[in-house]
Design a protein around this motif. Structure first.
Motif, PDB file in Angstrom:
ATOM      1  N   ALA A 270       0.717  -1.248   0.161  1.00 28.82           N
ATOM      2  CA  ALA A 270       0.054   0.095   0.081  1.00 28.82           C
ATOM      3  C   ALA A 270       0.991   1.283   0.230  1.00 28.82           C
ATOM      4  CB  ALA A 270      -0.716  -0.118   1.343  1.00 28.82           C
ATOM      5  N   LYS A 271       1.811   1.297   0.790  1.00 24.63           N
ATOM      6  CA  LYS A 271       2.908   2.397   0.735  1.00 24.63           C
ATOM      7  C   LYS A 271       3.822   2.680  -0.498  1.00 24.63           C
ATOM      8  CE  LYS A 271       3.769   2.713   5.714  1.00 24.63           C
ATOM      9  NZ  LYS A 271       4.945   2.512   6.655  1.00 24.63           N
TER      10      LYS A 271
ATOM     11  N   ASP B  13      -1.909 -12.740  -7.622  1.00 26.21           N
ATOM     12  CA  ASP B  13      -2.190 -14.090  -6.966  1.00 26.21           C
ATOM     13  C   ASP B  13      -0.805 -14.580  -6.509  1.00 26.21           C
ATOM     14  OD1 ASP B  13      -4.825 -14.233  -7.629  1.00 26.21           O
ATOM     15  OD2 ASP B  13      -4.386 -14.440  -9.798  1.00 26.21           O
ATOM     16  N   LEU B  14      -0.635 -14.862  -4.996  1.00 28.97           N
ATOM     17  CA  LEU B  14       0.583 -15.022  -4.625  1.00 28.97           C
ATOM     18  C   LEU B  14       0.385 -16.681  -4.089  1.00 28.97           C
ATOM     19  CD1 LEU B  14       3.345 -14.929  -3.476  1.00 28.97           C
ATOM     20  CD2 LEU B  14       2.402 -13.739  -1.453  1.00 28.97           C
ATOM     21  N   LEU B  15       1.042 -17.355  -4.426  1.00 25.93           N
ATOM     22  CA  LEU B  15       1.036 -19.168  -4.099  1.00 25.93           C
ATOM     23  C   LEU B  15       2.203 -19.250  -3.220  1.00 25.93           C
ATOM     24  CD1 LEU B  15      -0.168 -21.033  -7.042  1.00 25.93           C
ATOM     25  CD2 LEU B  15      -1.351 -20.680  -4.746  1.00 25.93           C
TER      26      LEU B  15
ATOM     27  N   PHE C 192      -5.291   1.323  -1.288  1.00 25.62           N
ATOM     28  CA  PHE C 192      -5.571   0.581  -0.387  1.00 25.62           C
ATOM     29  C   PHE C 192      -5.693  -0.822  -0.933  1.00 25.62           C
ATOM     30  CE2 PHE C 192      -9.198  -1.457   2.258  1.00 25.62           C
ATOM     31  CZ  PHE C 192      -8.438  -1.368   3.353  1.00 25.62           C
ATOM     32  N   VAL C 193      -5.172  -1.940  -0.145  1.00 26.02           N
ATOM     33  CA  VAL C 193      -5.072  -3.074  -0.533  1.00 26.02           C
ATOM     34  C   VAL C 193      -6.275  -3.756   0.106  1.00 26.02           C
ATOM     35  CG1 VAL C 193      -3.623  -5.243  -0.964  1.00 26.02           C
ATOM     36  CG2 VAL C 193      -2.531  -3.124  -0.882  1.00 26.02           C
TER      37      VAL C 193
ATOM     38  N   SER D 273      -4.872 -13.847  -2.517  1.00 31.27           N
ATOM     39  CA  SER D 273      -5.165 -12.888  -3.992  1.00 31.27           C
ATOM     40  C   SER D 273      -5.427 -11.553  -3.505  1.00 31.27           C
ATOM     41  CB  SER D 273      -6.348 -13.625  -4.486  1.00 31.27           C
ATOM     42  OG  SER D 273      -6.089 -14.635  -5.252  1.00 31.27           O
ATOM     43  N   TYR D 274      -4.315 -10.831  -3.781  1.00 31.46           N
ATOM     44  CA  TYR D 274      -4.570  -9.264  -3.327  1.00 31.46           C
ATOM     45  C   TYR D 274      -5.265  -8.564  -4.493  1.00 31.46           C
ATOM     46  CZ  TYR D 274      -0.643 -10.041  -0.067  1.00 31.46           C
ATOM     47  OH  TYR D 274       0.266 -10.457   1.137  1.00 31.46           O
ATOM     48  N   SER D 275      -6.135  -7.668  -4.120  1.00 36.02           N
ATOM     49  CA  SER D 275      -6.510  -6.765  -5.190  1.00 36.02           C
ATOM     50  C   SER D 275      -6.725  -5.221  -4.508  1.00 36.02           C
ATOM     51  CB  SER D 275      -8.194  -7.046  -5.424  1.00 36.02           C
ATOM     52  OG  SER D 275      -8.839  -6.861  -4.093  1.00 36.02           O
TER      53      SER D 275
END
Length: 332
Positions: free
Chosen positions: A161-162, A310-312, A167-168, A299-301
């Motif tokens: 976010a920084k 998409d982080l695995l 905003f995540v 899964s961040y948006s």
């Protein structure tokens, strides 16, 4: 007795909070696993004081706070969350939360916050601590790892976010043990027909090893570049941008997990597995290294932008025994 509601979808998080409560605080504890359930308890008078998570299914903490205000319910709410973005803190304060504590809540910080807010008054005469029946809560490995991942995810999101000045939005992490064929099917189903770029970064520490795989959607890389203030002129410069961003996100997430389970991960250099590829091609590039794996999916948006990552986190089969031992220590 003060009616205290603990609202969190994680059994482990609720157990940690109950352990952290002042033992001489005269409370009757009610637990809720998501926002709607929590609101129902509050309407029944079971939540004079509420310890509230933000990231929950059905109804999240932000929605609970908004509904409390809408209905004129006078619960005194302290948010206890892994989402430590500055904007998250500002929003919950604006919605009426009295305090904010980052997960996992340290007993000293929780006690000091309750005293500062006038919710807990230490007795003049110290009494022996009384055991709480709720400590009998049973926490399974999957729930515990999901909560550990949730805290790590929040710290990574705060850094993201920084960097991006956005905003995540945070998901509830998914934790599953996959056979190689099942993992491939899950990825194919989730990313069918999309063109992707993927960054892979290996990690190892204290007999726990694995790979982090971060998927970028080609249709969104232009928006990512604009948020970063980059103007990549070719695929090479785009690759550098994705590698830099992956290093931030993966590094922060792994650091958050390592801190909680008391290990130190050595991280390899991030590598671009494929660019403008289909998920089938990416699977083919990495297939030989994927056996049975414990997969944590996050899964961040980004709010206001059609961008998500998409982080695995893929832990090797040989790591499961040591990881289970480390998680077990947190559960006890």
């Amino acid at each position: 007795m003060i009616p205290l509601l603990i609202c969190d979808d994680s059994v482990m998080a609720r157990k940690q909070l109950i352990r952290a409560l002042p033992t001489d605080w005269p409370v009757s504890i009610t637990q809720a696993t998501q926002g709607e359930e929590g609101l129902a308890a509050i309407r029944q008078g079971l939540g004079q004081v509420v310890l509230l998570d933000l990231t929950m299914p059905v109804m999240d903490g932000y929605q609970v706070l908004a509904q409390l205000r809408s209905e004129g319910l006078l619960s005194k709410v302290v948010v206890v969350s892994g989402d430590v973005q500055e904007e998250a803190l500002r929003r919950v304060q604006e919605l009426g939360a009295l305090g904010f504590i980052k997960k996992p809540a340290a007993p000293e910080e929780l006690r000091a916050t309750l005293i500062r807010l006038g919710l807990y008054h230490p007795p003049a005469i110290h009494e022996p601590p009384q055991p709480r029946a709720e400590l009998a809560l049973k926490v399974n490995f999957r729930d515990a790892l999901r909560e550990v991942s949730n805290v790590a995810m929040g710290r990574a999101a705060a850094l993201l976010a920084k960097v991006l000045k956005v905003f995540v939005r945070l998901p509830i992490p998914n934790v599953n043990l996959f056979e190689v064929s099942e993992l491939h099917m899950a990825l194919l189903d989730a990313q069918s027909g999309q063109r992707l770029s993927a960054v892979c970064q290996g990690f190892i520490g204290d007999a726990i090893a694995g790979e982090a795989l971060l998927l970028f959607h080609d249709s969104e890389t232009g928006d990512i570049a604009r948020l970063l203030g980059w103007q990549p002129q070719n695929d090479t410069e785009t690759s550098e941008m994705l590698l830099d961003l992956a290093s931030i996100l993966i590094g922060a997430c792994l650091s958050g997990i390592a801190e909680q389970i008391d290990v130190r991960f050595s991280q390899g250099h991030p590598q671009l597995l494929g660019q403008h590829a289909s998920i089938e091609q990416l699977i083919g590039l990495n297939q030989q290294r994927w056996k049975q794996t414990l997969a944590v999916e996050i899964s961040y948006s980004l709010e206001g932008h059609a961008v998500h990552f998409d982080l695995l986190l893929l832990f090797t089969e040989d790591s499961l025994a040591r990881l289970t031992h480390k998680i077990q220590y947190l559960m006890e």
